[in-house]
Each structure stands twice: as structure tokens, then as C-alpha cells.
Design a protein around this motif. Sequence first.
Motif, mmCIF file in Angstrom:
data_model
loop_
_atom_site.group_PDB
_atom_site.id
_atom_site.type_symbol
_atom_site.label_atom_id
_atom_site.label_comp_id
_atom_site.label_asym_id
_atom_site.label_seq_id
_atom_site.Cartn_x
_atom_site.Cartn_y
_atom_site.Cartn_z
ATOM 1 N N GLY A 157 0.806 -1.216 0.000
ATOM 2 C CA GLY A 157 0.000 0.000 0.000
ATOM 3 C C GLY A 157 0.842 1.270 0.000
ATOM 4 O O GLY A 157 0.463 2.278 -0.588
ATOM 5 N N GLY A 158 2.007 1.219 0.654
ATOM 6 C CA GLY A 158 2.826 2.429 0.722
ATOM 7 C C GLY A 158 3.969 2.429 -0.273
ATOM 8 O O GLY A 158 4.799 3.343 -0.288
ATOM 9 N N PHE A 160 6.848 -0.906 9.930
ATOM 10 C CA PHE A 160 8.064 -1.650 9.599
ATOM 11 C C PHE A 160 8.341 -1.609 8.096
ATOM 12 O O PHE A 160 9.435 -1.257 7.655
ATOM 13 C CB PHE A 160 7.937 -3.098 10.081
ATOM 14 C CG PHE A 160 9.144 -3.923 9.754
ATOM 15 C CD1 PHE A 160 10.332 -3.753 10.456
ATOM 16 C CD2 PHE A 160 9.106 -4.855 8.726
ATOM 17 C CE1 PHE A 160 11.452 -4.503 10.142
ATOM 18 C CE2 PHE A 160 10.224 -5.607 8.413
ATOM 19 C CZ PHE A 160 11.401 -5.427 9.120
ATOM 20 N N PHE A 161 7.328 -1.946 7.312
ATOM 21 C CA PHE A 161 7.524 -1.956 5.861
ATOM 22 C C PHE A 161 7.859 -0.553 5.345
ATOM 23 O O PHE A 161 8.698 -0.386 4.465
ATOM 24 C CB PHE A 161 6.282 -2.487 5.148
ATOM 25 C CG PHE A 161 6.189 -3.978 5.188
ATOM 26 C CD1 PHE A 161 7.187 -4.759 4.634
ATOM 27 C CD2 PHE A 161 5.111 -4.601 5.782
ATOM 28 C CE1 PHE A 161 7.116 -6.148 4.673
ATOM 29 C CE2 PHE A 161 5.035 -5.981 5.821
ATOM 30 C CZ PHE A 161 6.040 -6.751 5.269
ATOM 31 N N ALA A 162 7.185 0.448 5.895
ATOM 32 C CA ALA A 162 7.425 1.822 5.439
ATOM 33 C C ALA A 162 8.890 2.201 5.647
ATOM 34 O O ALA A 162 9.507 2.815 4.781
ATOM 35 C CB ALA A 162 6.505 2.786 6.181
ATOM 36 N N SER A 203 8.526 -4.983 17.148
ATOM 37 C CA SER A 203 8.278 -4.199 15.941
ATOM 38 C C SER A 203 8.819 -2.789 16.112
ATOM 39 O O SER A 203 9.439 -2.243 15.207
ATOM 40 C CB SER A 203 6.778 -4.142 15.633
ATOM 41 O OG SER A 203 6.310 -5.423 15.350
ATOM 42 N N ALA A 204 8.571 -2.209 17.299
ATOM 43 C CA ALA A 204 9.043 -0.845 17.549
ATOM 44 C C ALA A 204 10.564 -0.794 17.422
ATOM 45 O O ALA A 204 11.118 0.133 16.822
ATOM 46 C CB ALA A 204 8.604 -0.382 18.944
ATOM 47 N N ILE A 205 11.238 -1.814 17.943
ATOM 48 C CA ILE A 205 12.700 -1.843 17.853
ATOM 49 C C ILE A 205 13.146 -1.881 16.389
ATOM 50 O O ILE A 205 14.008 -1.118 15.962
ATOM 51 C CB ILE A 205 13.264 -3.060 18.628
ATOM 52 C CG1 ILE A 205 13.032 -2.866 20.129
ATOM 53 C CG2 ILE A 205 14.756 -3.255 18.339
ATOM 54 C CD1 ILE A 205 13.360 -4.085 20.968
ATOM 55 N N TYR A 206 12.507 -2.750 15.607
ATOM 56 C CA TYR A 206 12.897 -2.859 14.199
ATOM 57 C C TYR A 206 12.622 -1.554 13.448
ATOM 58 O O TYR A 206 13.395 -1.141 12.588
ATOM 59 C CB TYR A 206 12.163 -4.025 13.529
ATOM 60 C CG TYR A 206 12.507 -5.371 14.131
ATOM 61 C CD1 TYR A 206 13.843 -5.746 14.284
ATOM 62 C CD2 TYR A 206 11.518 -6.240 14.562
ATOM 63 C CE1 TYR A 206 14.172 -6.958 14.859
ATOM 64 C CE2 TYR A 206 11.846 -7.462 15.133
ATOM 65 C CZ TYR A 206 13.170 -7.825 15.289
ATOM 66 O OH TYR A 206 13.481 -9.012 15.851
ATOM 67 N N VAL A 207 11.486 -0.930 13.758
ATOM 68 C CA VAL A 207 11.147 0.326 13.080
ATOM 69 C C VAL A 207 12.203 1.386 13.374
ATOM 70 O O VAL A 207 12.667 2.084 12.473
ATOM 71 C CB VAL A 207 9.743 0.816 13.510
ATOM 72 C CG1 VAL A 207 9.531 2.248 13.076
ATOM 73 C CG2 VAL A 207 8.673 -0.084 12.913
ATOM 74 N N VAL A 208 12.603 1.473 14.646
ATOM 75 C CA VAL A 208 13.597 2.486 15.008
ATOM 76 C C VAL A 208 14.910 2.231 14.264
ATOM 77 O O VAL A 208 15.519 3.147 13.711
ATOM 78 C CB VAL A 208 13.818 2.511 16.539
ATOM 79 C CG1 VAL A 208 15.034 3.354 16.887
ATOM 80 C CG2 VAL A 208 12.576 3.059 17.224
ATOM 81 N N ILE A 209 15.316 0.958 14.198
ATOM 82 C CA ILE A 209 16.560 0.635 13.489
ATOM 83 C C ILE A 209 16.450 1.026 12.017
ATOM 84 O O ILE A 209 17.328 1.704 11.468
ATOM 85 C CB ILE A 209 16.870 -0.878 13.614
ATOM 86 C CG1 ILE A 209 17.208 -1.220 15.072
ATOM 87 C CG2 ILE A 209 18.034 -1.265 12.695
ATOM 88 C CD1 ILE A 209 17.348 -2.707 15.339
ATOM 89 N N ALA A 210 15.352 0.617 11.377
ATOM 90 C CA ALA A 210 15.186 0.892 9.948
ATOM 91 C C ALA A 210 15.118 2.397 9.687
ATOM 92 O O ALA A 210 15.685 2.899 8.711
ATOM 93 C CB ALA A 210 13.943 0.195 9.415
#
Lengths: 400, 239
Positions: free
Chosen positions: A203-204, A296-298, A376-383
Amino acid sequence: MSRGINLRHAWIVFTKELSDTIRDRRTWWAMIILPIVIVPLMTLIGPRAAIKQAEDVQRNKSDIVVAGAERAPTLVQYLEASGQFNLVAADPATALKDRKALTVIHVPADFEDSLRQEKPAQVRVAFDASDNKSSMVEEKVARVLTMFSQAVVTARLQARGYDPTILTPLAMNFENVAPKEQMGATFLGMILPMLMAMWAATGGLYAAIDVAAGEKERGTLEALLTVPVSRMSLAVGKYLVVVVSSLIAAAISLVGFAVAFRVAPVSLQPGQEVTFTMTAAQVGLIFLVALTLSAFFAAIELTVSSFARGFREAQTYLTPITFIVIIPWILTEFTSPADIPSWYYMVPVMNGVMAFKELVMGIVNPAHIRDTLVFSAIYVVIALRLAGRLFQRESVLFRS
Amino acid sequence: MVEVKELTKRFNNLTAVDRISFEARPGEIFGLLGENGAGKTTTLRILATVLSPTSGDAVVNGFSVTREAQKVRASIGFVSSDAGLYDRLTARENVAYFGRLHGLTETAIRERIENAFSWLDMKEFADRRVGKFSKGMKQKVCIARALVHDPPVMFLDEPTAGLDVTAIHAVDEFILRAKREGKTIIFSSHIMSEVEKLCDRVAIIHRGALIAAGTMDELKAKRERFEDVFLRLIGGQNQ
């Protein structure tokens, strides 16, 4: 020098990118049209066609050939009396291939003699297992032949003065204790997590490509970098647009699914419609999980898109994302949440898909939800860190 | 005011800008003349803080490009040749976006746009999406965008490349107007006649290094010192 995040700047970037994205026809296609059309098509119409075929075979007479019909008048009469078949005259050798008939029953020359002498009569039933409908008709033929066989046994026992019920020592009744709702939940638990993950990922996609790689390709990035706004603020504003686009797509796919489900309920078996309800709290948690997937995907998509030289390159790198999503789904599609090891909830995407499955099935496991959200929050911050860092690097910003 | 001191930029093994120094003053149009790939764009990008220098520094409107990038950015307007705009936004929206990023109020943005669009003769297409604009129309939007925060310094990187005669005239008008307003203007080009037409002083850049600087007349007087480059640049004019 330009590392801090200024929320007002990020907001300006976000609102501009959002209105820019909304005006892009490709976005509408990826964010709204596809989710609302493809989802019902794929999940509801597909199984429906199979069910319809099964119903068709059950309700209507099926074309079959009895090779050597003249040698087995008893059987032919029984088949005709069952009202389930049209006995067609066709060459038994080619009837299946030419699809003149869906099943061929080969009767031996001594059929009636064997019956009379109470010896097993050798009946060969030919069908095409690669043809779904032929297989269904074969099952129907097998049922009727079994009934014929039982009728003969009953007659033979009665002739000898026995009560046929002596052959039925157990009177068996099978009962499915799963409530109708739970059946529906299991069915949705198989399909919905993949849909949500897929739309969270795709979607994004266009927004991600457009706001980073697209900005390079159009030559707007250079001008944008001359405004007194930190590059991290730019990255955050752009990131939020990607998150929102993917969330909208995921939400719309859910809505499309719900509407299709209402309008045309799914049956897993003929005559058994799946029903399903969700509480507001369930829906809320589901969106929270969808948010983690989207976030995460974004972050991944924005990172890759920032790295790409242009639109095409970004698209090439990002297309496989759609397939990556399917992997956790394949791994868990037929697994009951009770059998999933808890470390699955720490693996990116996998945790979202699993948490989603649980929620759809009405299971609220606080530990799983906590792990999903925290990891998920951890992965988002890393990405996001990575994307932000890429936005600082000249070699990445001016790759050509 | 722009003061460039020993500015150097290396990409891996390539020295794109090699210890360049010059000074441009308010109300002055300063030309950077050189062949394609001479280092003009890299120099201007460093001055605009889009790239950071490998060594050396530049002071733009009193702020160092290496230490006070945000303040430099607030002081400059940048126009390049490959007009990059958001195709799905209107001319007005493109300019307003940059106004907001520069921290202007909505009222100030509206006034600036009204003003710039009227003297750039853009009112007719102000509210149309820029995707289908001609190159000249797009360049006008880029100019309005670079001027929205009324910066004291303008960097113009081959702003007339690929434009037709009318559009070139409009760009020239804008440059002279900015000069009258007392802005410091650095203008790059590979066409000598263009530089001659507009610039008060010129620096000739060749393979990353500044090989001569002065007024056009001064440069012509000592042309023997950099004959090769000079001839090629004159050749470019006749193409």
C-alpha cells in the motif's frame, strides 16, 4: 548540524507529500482500487467457484459411460434409478479424453453370472484425477456403487434368513463441536493475516518510491536540500506519508473484505456458510498490529527508495517485498496459534502476521501482543535510523 | 556577500573543486565560466550547503557553510538548469511549499507569490499543475520558488540552459532585477557571451581550479594565459 527532528517541518513535508500522493493515479490504484477489488475476488470468488462446481455435481445428473452395459442390466437399472447419472453412449476408450463423460464404468462379461454365483464381480471405474470435476463424479459413482453393493448384501442375508443389521455393530454419529463462528474464524485466520501483511507492504510502495527515489529523479531533491530544514525532519515527514498510505490500503482491504463477506457469504462446504463477528476491542488491536506492520515496511521501503537512483531502480529493488511477505504466511497458514513457538513473535513481519491470526481467531494473548509491539518498535527504530542516515549521505543523495 | 576560501571537494579520487577562492559582493553578478564538468555545479552545491566541502570554507551572508548550514540555507535562493518541480502540484503550491519550509507565515507566502507571479508574468498559469508546463514556464516557477523567502544571495546554475529566447529574456530580467535589489548573485554558464552580457566580474574554472578572475575586459586583455579554455568557451558560443 542538521540531525534534530523539527515536528513542524516534518508536518509540512507530510501534508505536502500526502496531497501530492493523493493526486497520483498510481497511488489510487495501489492504495484503494486493488485492495477493494482484488481482495474479494481472490478470497471470496475463488473458493466460491470451486463450491459451485461441487454443488453442480451433487445436484445435477452427471454424464458417465457404462462399458458393456448390455452385460449388466441389474447395475444399469440401479444407476438409472438413482437419478444421479446420464448414461451416455460413447467410446469408453476415448470418452474421458474427449470429455464426453466424466467417469467410465467397465463391466466384465461375466458380471451377472458372478452376482448370481455370489462371487466378487470385477468392476473397474476409470476417471481423470487431474480433472477436478471428473474426480467429483468418480466419488459420486463410488457412493452409488457402494449402495448397490450393500443392497446386494442385504438381499443375500435376507435370503438366508439373517437380519442385515448384524453387519452394523456400531451406529456412528460424528459431531463437529467447533461453533460456526470458530470455523469462520479459522478460515479468516488463514486468509486475513496475509492480506493485511500484503497491503501493509504494498500500500505504501508507490508513496515510498515517489517521495525518495522520485524526488531524486525529478531533480527536486537538490532544491529541497537548500531549505533550512534538517534532513531528519524531511525523512520523518516522508516516512509518515508512507505509513499512512500503507495503513489506508490495509484498512481498505479489510473494509472490502467485510463488505464482500456480507454481500456474498463464503461457504466452506455446500450449504454451510461461514459467519463471523468481531468486537470493537478486537478491531482496535488488529489496527494496532496493522500499524506495526505498516511502520516496519514503510521504514524498509523508504530506506531502499532513498538508496535507489530513480523510480525504476527503486521499483526493481522493492518488488520482491511482496513475495517476502508471503513467506511467514506460508509457514504459519495451517498452524494453529497454540502450536507456534513464542520466539516467532520476535521476528519481524512474522510477529505481525501471527498476532493478527490470533486476534482474528479471538485469542488475546497479552504476552504475544506485547512482544509483537515491542520488537516491531525496535525494528522500526533501526530501519528509520538507517533511512535517516542515508538522507545525510551525499554519495547516496547524488548517486548518478 | 559570498567569500570562498580555498574550497576543495574530492569524490573518491576525483578532485572536482581544487582550492577555489573568490569573493562576490552585494549588487554584483559574479560569473563562473567553464566547460561542462569543470566544477561549477559542485562549487555552487557546496555554497548552497547541499554538499559539504572536503576542505576549505565559504562564508555566505556572514555564515559559514561548514558550521552554520541552516543559517546559510535561510539566506540563499538556488536555481538550476534542470527545473525540478512537483508535477502534480500547481505552480502556486510548489512555491508555497518552499515558503512554509522557510518558516514564512501563510499571509507572507501569499503576498510573496502575488508579487513574484505578477512581475514574472505567471498569473495565467499560477493555479495549474506544473506537469505539463513548458521548460520556460517551469523555470519561472523555479525562480519564484527560489525568491519566496527574499534571500540576499542567489546561486544560479546555468539557469538558461535549454530555454528558448523569450524564456532566456525573462531569466535575464529576473537576474538584473535581483541585482538592482542589492542581492549577491553567482551565475554559472559555459557560454561566454551570456556571462559577458550579465556579469560584472567573472572567474574562469577549468578542471576544478580557478585559472583567472576579473572583469570581462581584464580577462580579454590577458587571454594568452589561458588561451585553450578561452578558445573552447568562445567556440561554445558559436554552436
